[in-house]
Design a protein around this motif. Structure first.
Motif, PDB file in Angstrom:
ATOM      1  N   TYR A 178      -2.955  32.352   0.830  1.00 47.52           N
ATOM      2  CA  TYR A 178      -3.127  33.072   2.092  1.00 47.52           C
ATOM      3  C   TYR A 178      -4.051  34.269   1.886  1.00 47.52           C
ATOM      4  CZ  TYR A 178       0.865  30.704   4.376  1.00 47.52           C
ATOM      5  OH  TYR A 178       1.700  29.788   4.940  1.00 47.52           O
ATOM      6  N   LEU A 179      -3.793  34.980   0.810  1.00 48.46           N
ATOM      7  CA  LEU A 179      -4.563  36.186   0.531  1.00 48.46           C
ATOM      8  C   LEU A 179      -6.022  35.856   0.263  1.00 48.46           C
ATOM      9  CD1 LEU A 179      -4.292  39.208   0.290  1.00 48.46           C
ATOM     10  CD2 LEU A 179      -3.544  38.922  -2.082  1.00 48.46           C
ATOM     11  N   ARG A 180      -6.282  34.835  -0.527  1.00 45.26           N
ATOM     12  CA  ARG A 180      -7.664  34.445  -0.824  1.00 45.26           C
ATOM     13  C   ARG A 180      -8.390  34.045   0.456  1.00 45.26           C
ATOM     14  NH1 ARG A 180      -5.146  31.832  -5.232  1.00 45.26           N
ATOM     15  NH2 ARG A 180      -5.288  29.815  -4.145  1.00 45.26           N
ATOM     16  N   LEU A 181      -7.716  33.284   1.321  1.00 44.30           N
ATOM     17  CA  LEU A 181      -8.331  32.809   2.548  1.00 44.30           C
ATOM     18  C   LEU A 181      -8.708  33.974   3.459  1.00 44.30           C
ATOM     19  CD1 LEU A 181      -9.077  30.619   4.637  1.00 44.30           C
ATOM     20  CD2 LEU A 181      -6.680  30.631   5.361  1.00 44.30           C
ATOM     21  N   TYR A 182      -7.765  34.886   3.701  1.00 47.15           N
ATOM     22  CA  TYR A 182      -8.027  35.973   4.640  1.00 47.15           C
ATOM     23  C   TYR A 182      -8.954  37.027   4.054  1.00 47.15           C
ATOM     24  CZ  TYR A 182      -4.923  34.228   8.210  1.00 47.15           C
ATOM     25  OH  TYR A 182      -4.363  33.469   9.198  1.00 47.15           O
ATOM     26  N   MET A 183      -8.932  37.207   2.746  1.00 41.41           N
ATOM     27  CA  MET A 183      -9.885  38.123   2.130  1.00 41.41           C
ATOM     28  C   MET A 183     -11.303  37.568   2.268  1.00 41.41           C
ATOM     29  SD  MET A 183     -10.369  41.020   0.762  1.00 41.41           S
ATOM     30  CE  MET A 183      -8.703  41.532   0.329  1.00 41.41           C
ATOM     31  N   ALA A 184     -11.460  36.265   2.114  1.00 36.61           N
ATOM     32  CA  ALA A 184     -12.770  35.641   2.290  1.00 36.61           C
ATOM     33  C   ALA A 184     -13.259  35.825   3.730  1.00 36.61           C
ATOM     34  CB  ALA A 184     -12.707  34.166   1.932  1.00 36.61           C
ATOM     35  N   GLN A 185     -12.348  35.671   4.699  1.00 35.17           N
ATOM     36  CA  GLN A 185     -12.717  35.856   6.097  1.00 35.17           C
ATOM     37  C   GLN A 185     -13.112  37.304   6.380  1.00 35.17           C
ATOM     38  OE1 GLN A 185      -9.635  32.401   7.773  1.00 35.17           O
ATOM     39  NE2 GLN A 185      -9.453  34.500   8.504  1.00 35.17           N
ATOM     40  N   LEU A 186     -12.365  38.256   5.814  1.00 34.96           N
ATOM     41  CA  LEU A 186     -12.699  39.674   6.004  1.00 34.96           C
ATOM     42  C   LEU A 186     -14.062  39.992   5.409  1.00 34.96           C
ATOM     43  CD1 LEU A 186      -9.682  42.092   5.340  1.00 34.96           C
ATOM     44  CD2 LEU A 186     -11.151  41.971   7.361  1.00 34.96           C
ATOM     45  N   ARG A 187     -14.295  39.515   4.204  1.00 37.00           N
ATOM     46  CA  ARG A 187     -15.584  39.782   3.553  1.00 37.00           C
ATOM     47  C   ARG A 187     -16.735  39.187   4.342  1.00 37.00           C
ATOM     48  NH1 ARG A 187     -13.594  38.864  -2.710  1.00 37.00           N
ATOM     49  NH2 ARG A 187     -13.282  41.083  -3.203  1.00 37.00           N
ATOM     50  N   ALA A 188     -16.519  38.017   4.933  1.00 33.75           N
ATOM     51  CA  ALA A 188     -17.579  37.386   5.721  1.00 33.75           C
ATOM     52  C   ALA A 188     -17.956  38.244   6.926  1.00 33.75           C
ATOM     53  CB  ALA A 188     -17.128  36.000   6.181  1.00 33.75           C
ATOM     54  N   LYS A 189     -17.015  39.021   7.441  1.00 31.86           N
ATOM     55  CA  LYS A 189     -17.282  39.861   8.600  1.00 31.86           C
ATOM     56  C   LYS A 189     -17.782  41.254   8.220  1.00 31.86           C
ATOM     57  CE  LYS A 189     -13.912  37.544  11.584  1.00 31.86           C
ATOM     58  NZ  LYS A 189     -12.687  37.671  12.430  1.00 31.86           N
ATOM     59  N   ILE A 190     -17.395  41.739   7.038  1.00 32.80           N
ATOM     60  CA  ILE A 190     -17.677  43.132   6.673  1.00 32.80           C
ATOM     61  C   ILE A 190     -18.829  43.271   5.685  1.00 32.80           C
ATOM     62  CG2 ILE A 190     -16.718  45.110   5.397  1.00 32.80           C
ATOM     63  CD1 ILE A 190     -14.043  44.520   6.746  1.00 32.80           C
ATOM     64  N   GLU A 191     -18.909  42.369   4.719  1.00 37.11           N
ATOM     65  CA  GLU A 191     -19.879  42.517   3.629  1.00 37.11           C
ATOM     66  C   GLU A 191     -21.231  41.891   3.980  1.00 37.11           C
ATOM     67  OE1 GLU A 191     -19.149  44.327   1.191  1.00 37.11           O
ATOM     68  OE2 GLU A 191     -16.992  44.261   0.866  1.00 37.11           O
ATOM     69  N   ASP A 192     -22.319  42.545   3.544  1.00 37.04           N
ATOM     70  CA  ASP A 192     -23.648  41.945   3.678  1.00 37.04           C
ATOM     71  C   ASP A 192     -23.754  40.688   2.824  1.00 37.04           C
ATOM     72  OD1 ASP A 192     -24.522  43.907   5.422  1.00 37.04           O
ATOM     73  OD2 ASP A 192     -25.230  45.209   3.807  1.00 37.04           O
ATOM     74  N   ASN A 193     -23.203  40.772   1.618  1.00 37.12           N
ATOM     75  CA  ASN A 193     -23.192  39.638   0.706  1.00 37.12           C
ATOM     76  C   ASN A 193     -21.761  39.477   0.187  1.00 37.12           C
ATOM     77  OD1 ASN A 193     -23.496  37.673  -1.215  1.00 37.12           O
ATOM     78  ND2 ASN A 193     -24.982  38.784  -2.488  1.00 37.12           N
ATOM     79  N   PRO A 194     -20.965  38.586   0.805  1.00 32.94           N
ATOM     80  CA  PRO A 194     -19.562  38.435   0.392  1.00 32.94           C
ATOM     81  C   PRO A 194     -19.381  38.118  -1.086  1.00 32.94           C
ATOM     82  CG  PRO A 194     -19.962  37.311   2.472  1.00 32.94           C
ATOM     83  CD  PRO A 194     -21.303  37.724   1.952  1.00 32.94           C
ATOM     84  N   ALA A 195     -20.387  37.526  -1.714  1.00 32.02           N
ATOM     85  CA  ALA A 195     -20.287  37.204  -3.137  1.00 32.02           C
ATOM     86  C   ALA A 195     -20.414  38.442  -4.016  1.00 32.02           C
ATOM     87  CB  ALA A 195     -21.345  36.177  -3.523  1.00 32.02           C
ATOM     88  N   GLU A 196     -21.028  39.501  -3.468  1.00 35.29           N
ATOM     89  CA  GLU A 196     -21.159  40.774  -4.194  1.00 35.29           C
ATOM     90  C   GLU A 196     -20.699  41.899  -3.273  1.00 35.29           C
ATOM     91  OE1 GLU A 196     -25.096  41.245  -5.661  1.00 35.29           O
ATOM     92  OE2 GLU A 196     -25.072  39.367  -6.816  1.00 35.29           O
ATOM     93  N   PRO A 197     -19.387  42.006  -3.044  1.00 36.42           N
ATOM     94  CA  PRO A 197     -18.856  42.957  -2.058  1.00 36.42           C
ATOM     95  C   PRO A 197     -19.056  44.414  -2.459  1.00 36.42           C
ATOM     96  CG  PRO A 197     -17.074  41.974  -3.321  1.00 36.42           C
ATOM     97  CD  PRO A 197     -18.315  41.228  -3.693  1.00 36.42           C
ATOM     98  N   ARG A 198     -19.285  45.249  -1.454  1.00 37.76           N
ATOM     99  CA  ARG A 198     -19.384  46.701  -1.660  1.00 37.76           C
ATOM    100  C   ARG A 198     -18.115  47.424  -1.241  1.00 37.76           C
ATOM    101  NH1 ARG A 198     -24.050  49.578   1.131  1.00 37.76           N
ATOM    102  NH2 ARG A 198     -23.303  48.453   2.971  1.00 37.76           N
ATOM    103  N   TYR A 199     -17.354  46.830  -0.324  1.00 39.82           N
ATOM    104  CA  TYR A 199     -16.155  47.489   0.206  1.00 39.82           C
ATOM    105  C   TYR A 199     -14.869  46.878  -0.348  1.00 39.82           C
ATOM    106  CZ  TYR A 199     -19.425  49.247   3.749  1.00 39.82           C
ATOM    107  OH  TYR A 199     -20.480  49.853   4.388  1.00 39.82           O
ATOM    108  N   LEU A 200     -14.734  45.576  -0.245  1.00 36.86           N
ATOM    109  CA  LEU A 200     -13.495  44.892  -0.617  1.00 36.86           C
ATOM    110  C   LEU A 200     -13.631  44.353  -2.032  1.00 36.86           C
ATOM    111  CD1 LEU A 200     -13.061  43.047   2.793  1.00 36.86           C
ATOM    112  CD2 LEU A 200     -11.809  45.079   2.026  1.00 36.86           C
TER     113      LEU A 200
END
Length: 231
Positions: A193-215
């Protein structure tokens, strides 16, 4: 200091609203939908505050007030649509600390909880409810998240996950802590659950979800919401 709250309420929408609102404020929340379920939970682990509806499927909440008061001194706040003065007086005399009539506002509920705890010598520190770093701005009280001035539309679970990280901004929050606080104590092993929702959050917040700046990921341990010094 972590304050544990047990909400006993059979209305699912009200229960979910109170749980989400208290979780944002930093409380650890458990819920029950009946007298018997609440009694079992109280026997297993005592909360710091009990929020109690009266009209429950298997009995009246007043039974629970009497049961708790024979053994414990924790604050009991009644939340009910009933408004008869005689019943309010009887409940307060029986051992309830306060009585809120539905509908009520969440700020009023929080204020009543603070007063009840203060009367028992516990003072609450103000919860962290805002986060502002680089282009990301979060206001938990307003349930508002924006990136570069554009409002982001998060699902309730995405918002609750981000809110939990905001309250510990700059610090590691373990997988188990996140799962317990966002989904509940029965979900501490459900890391997917955590991996799924963290991926969704990063997709909305991060410029590059593979190299996050916030999460940020703390491999094998948990996640951390980055502060400016992490840049």
């Amino acid at each position: 200091m972590t304050i544990r709250v047990l909400i006993v309420e059979d209305d699912k929408e009200i229960r979910s609203l109170i749980r989400a609102s208290l979780t944002v404020e930093g409380f650890v929340v458990q819920t029950a939908a009946s007298v018997s379920e609440a009694a079992a939970m109280l026997h297993h682990a005592l909360p710091d505050v009990l929020l109690l509806d009266l009209g429950l499927p298997d009995g009246d909440g007043e039974q629970l007030v009497k049961l708790v008061r024979t053994q414990h001194n924790l604050p009991i706040l009644i939340i009910s649509a009933r408004h008869q003065e005689k019943q309010k007086i009887r409940l307060l005399d029986t051992g309830a600390d306060d009585f809120l009539t539905k509908p009520f506002s969440i700020p009023e509920l929080l204020a009543r909880i603070r007063v009840a705890l203060r009367h028992r010598g516990t003072r609450l520190m103000a919860a962290t409810t805002t986060f502002s770093q680089r282009e990301l701005h979060v206001d938990l009280a307003k349930r508002l998240v924006s990136l570069r001035g554009q409002v982001l539309h998060l699902t309730p679970t995405e918002f609750n996950l981000l809110a939990r990280l905001v309250r510990s901004a700059g610090y590691l929050v373990t997988h188990r802590q996140l799962l317990s606080d966002v989904w509940g104590p029965d979900y501490v092993e459900h890391t997917h659950y955590l991996r799924l929702y963290m991926a969704q959050l990063r997709a909305k917040i991060e410029d590059n979800p593979a190299e996050p700046r916030y999460l940020l990921t703390e491999t094998g341990v948990g996640y951390r919401l980055a502060m400016e010094e992490d840049a």
